[in-house]
Design a protein around this motif. Structure first.
Motif, PDB file in Angstrom:
ATOM      1  N   MET A  45      21.596  24.466  44.839  1.00 14.85           N
ATOM      2  CA  MET A  45      20.864  25.465  44.086  1.00 14.85           C
ATOM      3  C   MET A  45      21.195  25.289  42.608  1.00 14.85           C
ATOM      4  SD  MET A  45      21.295  29.555  44.398  1.00 14.85           S
ATOM      5  CE  MET A  45      20.157  30.618  43.595  1.00 14.85           C
ATOM      6  N   THR A  46      20.227  25.251  41.769  1.00 15.96           N
ATOM      7  CA  THR A  46      20.425  25.164  40.332  1.00 15.96           C
ATOM      8  C   THR A  46      20.492  26.562  39.746  1.00 15.96           C
ATOM      9  OG1 THR A  46      19.197  23.107  40.257  1.00 15.96           O
ATOM     10  CG2 THR A  46      19.492  24.280  38.177  1.00 15.96           C
ATOM     11  N   VAL A  47      21.526  26.823  38.991  1.00 12.64           N
ATOM     12  CA  VAL A  47      21.706  28.136  38.380  1.00 12.64           C
ATOM     13  C   VAL A  47      21.323  28.040  36.912  1.00 12.64           C
ATOM     14  CG1 VAL A  47      23.318  29.983  37.875  1.00 12.64           C
ATOM     15  CG2 VAL A  47      23.576  28.663  39.969  1.00 12.64           C
ATOM     16  N   PRO A  48      20.221  28.684  36.500  1.00 14.00           N
ATOM     17  CA  PRO A  48      19.772  28.570  35.122  1.00 14.00           C
ATOM     18  C   PRO A  48      20.668  29.298  34.116  1.00 14.00           C
ATOM     19  CG  PRO A  48      18.374  30.076  36.324  1.00 14.00           C
ATOM     20  CD  PRO A  48      19.345  29.482  37.314  1.00 14.00           C
ATOM     21  N   HIS A  49      21.418  30.275  34.563  1.00 15.24           N
ATOM     22  CA  HIS A  49      22.283  31.067  33.691  1.00 15.24           C
ATOM     23  C   HIS A  49      23.650  31.198  34.341  1.00 15.24           C
ATOM     24  CE1 HIS A  49      18.715  32.173  31.467  1.00 15.24           C
ATOM     25  NE2 HIS A  49      18.155  32.563  32.597  1.00 15.24           N
ATOM     26  N   SER A  50      24.668  31.337  33.534  1.00 13.64           N
ATOM     27  CA  SER A  50      26.003  31.567  34.076  1.00 13.64           C
ATOM     28  C   SER A  50      26.073  32.944  34.710  1.00 13.64           C
ATOM     29  CB  SER A  50      27.039  31.470  32.963  1.00 13.64           C
ATOM     30  OG  SER A  50      27.091  30.173  32.444  1.00 13.64           O
ATOM     31  N   PRO A  51      26.853  33.080  35.773  1.00 17.42           N
ATOM     32  CA  PRO A  51      27.018  34.406  36.378  1.00 17.42           C
ATOM     33  C   PRO A  51      27.624  35.379  35.376  1.00 17.42           C
ATOM     34  CG  PRO A  51      27.897  32.690  37.805  1.00 17.42           C
ATOM     35  CD  PRO A  51      27.585  32.054  36.492  1.00 17.42           C
ATOM     36  N   ASP A  52      27.252  36.641  35.505  1.00 20.86           N
ATOM     37  CA  ASP A  52      27.838  37.661  34.647  1.00 20.86           C
ATOM     38  C   ASP A  52      28.219  38.874  35.479  1.00 20.86           C
ATOM     39  OD1 ASP A  52      25.426  38.903  35.202  1.00 20.86           O
ATOM     40  OD2 ASP A  52      24.727  38.945  33.145  1.00 20.86           O
ATOM     41  N   ASN A  53      28.837  39.820  34.834  1.00 21.77           N
ATOM     42  CA  ASN A  53      29.240  41.068  35.472  1.00 21.77           C
ATOM     43  C   ASN A  53      30.127  40.818  36.697  1.00 21.77           C
ATOM     44  OD1 ASN A  53      29.309  43.880  35.554  1.00 21.77           O
ATOM     45  ND2 ASN A  53      27.637  43.982  37.003  1.00 21.77           N
ATOM     46  N   TRP A  54      31.115  39.936  36.572  1.00 21.98           N
ATOM     47  CA  TRP A  54      32.032  39.660  37.683  1.00 21.98           C
ATOM     48  C   TRP A  54      32.765  40.939  38.060  1.00 21.98           C
ATOM     49  CZ3 TRP A  54      31.855  35.288  40.335  1.00 21.98           C
ATOM     50  CH2 TRP A  54      31.368  34.140  39.733  1.00 21.98           C
ATOM     51  N   ARG A  55      32.916  41.166  39.358  1.00 20.29           N
ATOM     52  CA  ARG A  55      33.637  42.351  39.828  1.00 20.29           C
ATOM     53  C   ARG A  55      34.251  42.077  41.190  1.00 20.29           C
ATOM     54  NH1 ARG A  55      28.410  42.423  40.627  1.00 20.29           N
ATOM     55  NH2 ARG A  55      27.504  43.298  42.482  1.00 20.29           N
ATOM     56  N   LYS A  56      35.262  42.857  41.512  1.00 21.43           N
ATOM     57  CA  LYS A  56      35.863  42.783  42.839  1.00 21.43           C
ATOM     58  C   LYS A  56      35.919  44.189  43.405  1.00 21.43           C
ATOM     59  CE  LYS A  56      40.687  43.022  41.402  1.00 21.43           C
ATOM     60  NZ  LYS A  56      42.011  42.498  41.613  1.00 21.43           N
ATOM     61  N   SER A  57      36.151  44.282  44.674  1.00 23.99           N
ATOM     62  CA  SER A  57      36.171  45.569  45.343  1.00 23.99           C
ATOM     63  C   SER A  57      37.267  46.466  44.774  1.00 23.99           C
ATOM     64  CB  SER A  57      36.415  45.366  46.840  1.00 23.99           C
ATOM     65  OG  SER A  57      36.644  46.604  47.471  1.00 23.99           O
ATOM     66  N   ALA A  58      36.963  47.735  44.660  1.00 28.30           N
ATOM     67  CA  ALA A  58      37.972  48.701  44.225  1.00 28.30           C
ATOM     68  C   ALA A  58      39.106  48.786  45.243  1.00 28.30           C
ATOM     69  CB  ALA A  58      37.324  50.078  44.040  1.00 28.30           C
ATOM     70  N   TYR A  59      38.844  48.425  46.498  1.00 28.60           N
ATOM     71  CA  TYR A  59      39.870  48.434  47.530  1.00 28.60           C
ATOM     72  C   TYR A  59      40.928  47.365  47.286  1.00 28.60           C
ATOM     73  CZ  TYR A  59      36.825  51.492  50.214  1.00 28.60           C
ATOM     74  OH  TYR A  59      36.054  52.544  50.622  1.00 28.60           O
ATOM     75  N   SER A  60      40.629  46.376  46.438  1.00 25.46           N
ATOM     76  CA  SER A  60      41.582  45.310  46.144  1.00 25.46           C
ATOM     77  C   SER A  60      42.710  45.784  45.240  1.00 25.46           C
ATOM     78  CB  SER A  60      40.870  44.134  45.467  1.00 25.46           C
ATOM     79  OG  SER A  60      39.903  43.594  46.314  1.00 25.46           O
ATOM     80  N   GLY A  61      42.487  46.829  44.480  1.00 21.94           N
ATOM     81  CA  GLY A  61      43.502  47.327  43.560  1.00 21.94           C
ATOM     82  C   GLY A  61      43.920  46.251  42.578  1.00 21.94           C
ATOM     83  N   GLN A  62      45.212  46.058  42.408  1.00 20.04           N
ATOM     84  CA  GLN A  62      45.740  45.035  41.506  1.00 20.04           C
ATOM     85  C   GLN A  62      45.969  43.703  42.212  1.00 20.04           C
ATOM     86  OE1 GLN A  62      45.737  45.396  38.392  1.00 20.04           O
ATOM     87  NE2 GLN A  62      45.361  47.583  38.323  1.00 20.04           N
ATOM     88  N   ASP A  63      45.640  43.623  43.485  1.00 21.97           N
ATOM     89  CA  ASP A  63      45.831  42.394  44.252  1.00 21.97           C
ATOM     90  C   ASP A  63      45.013  41.260  43.646  1.00 21.97           C
ATOM     91  OD1 ASP A  63      46.515  40.578  46.182  1.00 21.97           O
ATOM     92  OD2 ASP A  63      45.491  41.588  47.831  1.00 21.97           O
ATOM     93  N   THR A  64      45.599  40.078  43.553  1.00 24.40           N
ATOM     94  CA  THR A  64      44.873  38.920  43.018  1.00 24.40           C
ATOM     95  C   THR A  64      44.491  37.949  44.123  1.00 24.40           C
ATOM     96  OG1 THR A  64      46.943  37.767  42.558  1.00 24.40           O
ATOM     97  CG2 THR A  64      45.975  39.060  40.758  1.00 24.40           C
ATOM     98  N   ASN A  65      44.661  38.353  45.359  1.00 28.15           N
ATOM     99  CA  ASN A  65      44.334  37.508  46.500  1.00 28.15           C
ATOM    100  C   ASN A  65      43.005  37.975  47.099  1.00 28.15           C
ATOM    101  OD1 ASN A  65      44.597  35.557  48.449  1.00 28.15           O
ATOM    102  ND2 ASN A  65      45.901  36.796  49.762  1.00 28.15           N
ATOM    103  N   CYS A  66      41.938  37.827  46.323  1.00 24.61           N
ATOM    104  CA  CYS A  66      40.636  38.296  46.773  1.00 24.61           C
ATOM    105  C   CYS A  66      39.542  37.480  46.085  1.00 24.61           C
ATOM    106  CB  CYS A  66      40.470  39.785  46.485  1.00 24.61           C
ATOM    107  SG  CYS A  66      40.808  40.234  44.782  1.00 24.61           S
ATOM    108  N   VAL A  67      38.332  37.908  46.239  1.00 22.97           N
ATOM    109  CA  VAL A  67      37.205  37.221  45.610  1.00 22.97           C
ATOM    110  C   VAL A  67      36.491  38.177  44.664  1.00 22.97           C
ATOM    111  CG1 VAL A  67      36.852  35.619  47.521  1.00 22.97           C
ATOM    112  CG2 VAL A  67      35.593  37.771  47.480  1.00 22.97           C
ATOM    113  N   GLU A  68      35.742  37.592  43.732  1.00 20.48           N
ATOM    114  CA  GLU A  68      34.912  38.357  42.813  1.00 20.48           C
ATOM    115  C   GLU A  68      33.466  37.928  43.005  1.00 20.48           C
ATOM    116  OE1 GLU A  68      37.497  39.126  38.871  1.00 20.48           O
ATOM    117  OE2 GLU A  68      36.909  37.042  39.201  1.00 20.48           O
ATOM    118  N   VAL A  69      32.567  38.854  42.741  1.00 15.12           N
ATOM    119  CA  VAL A  69      31.137  38.578  42.851  1.00 15.12           C
ATOM    120  C   VAL A  69      30.506  38.775  41.478  1.00 15.12           C
ATOM    121  CG1 VAL A  69      28.975  39.290  43.958  1.00 15.12           C
ATOM    122  CG2 VAL A  69      31.121  39.368  45.239  1.00 15.12           C
ATOM    123  N   GLY A  70      29.672  37.832  41.092  1.00 13.68           N
ATOM    124  CA  GLY A  70      28.956  37.924  39.821  1.00 13.68           C
ATOM    125  C   GLY A  70      27.457  37.880  40.046  1.00 13.68           C
TER     126      GLY A  70
END
Length: 65
Positions: A1-26
């Motif tokens: 898939m060709t992405v014409p623009h860079s992803p923006d508005n990256w976020r992760k679940s509020a349930y993750s808290g300060q944990d860095t062992n998770c994924v983000e969605v943009g």
């Protein structure tokens, strides 16, 4: 898939808290991008809007249990 623009508005679940062992969605036009919070520089993968909706529906209906 060709992405014409860079992803923006990256976020992760509020349930993750300060944990860095998770994924983000943009946001991308008509879809989503996903990356690992432990290694953001490794890149991301993308999905179409319909693929992302199907994934979210599967998670909500506990099909990955």
């Amino acid at each position: 898939m060709t992405v014409p623009h860079s992803p923006d508005n990256w976020r992760k679940s509020a349930y993750s808290g300060q944990d860095t062992n998770c994924v983000e969605v943009g946001r991308i036009p008509d879809g989503a991008a996903v990356r690992d919070t432990k290694d953001r520089s490794a890149g991301y993968f993308t999905t179409t809007g319909s693929q992302w909706s199907a994934f979210i529906d599967a998670v909500k209906s506990e099909r990955f249990g």
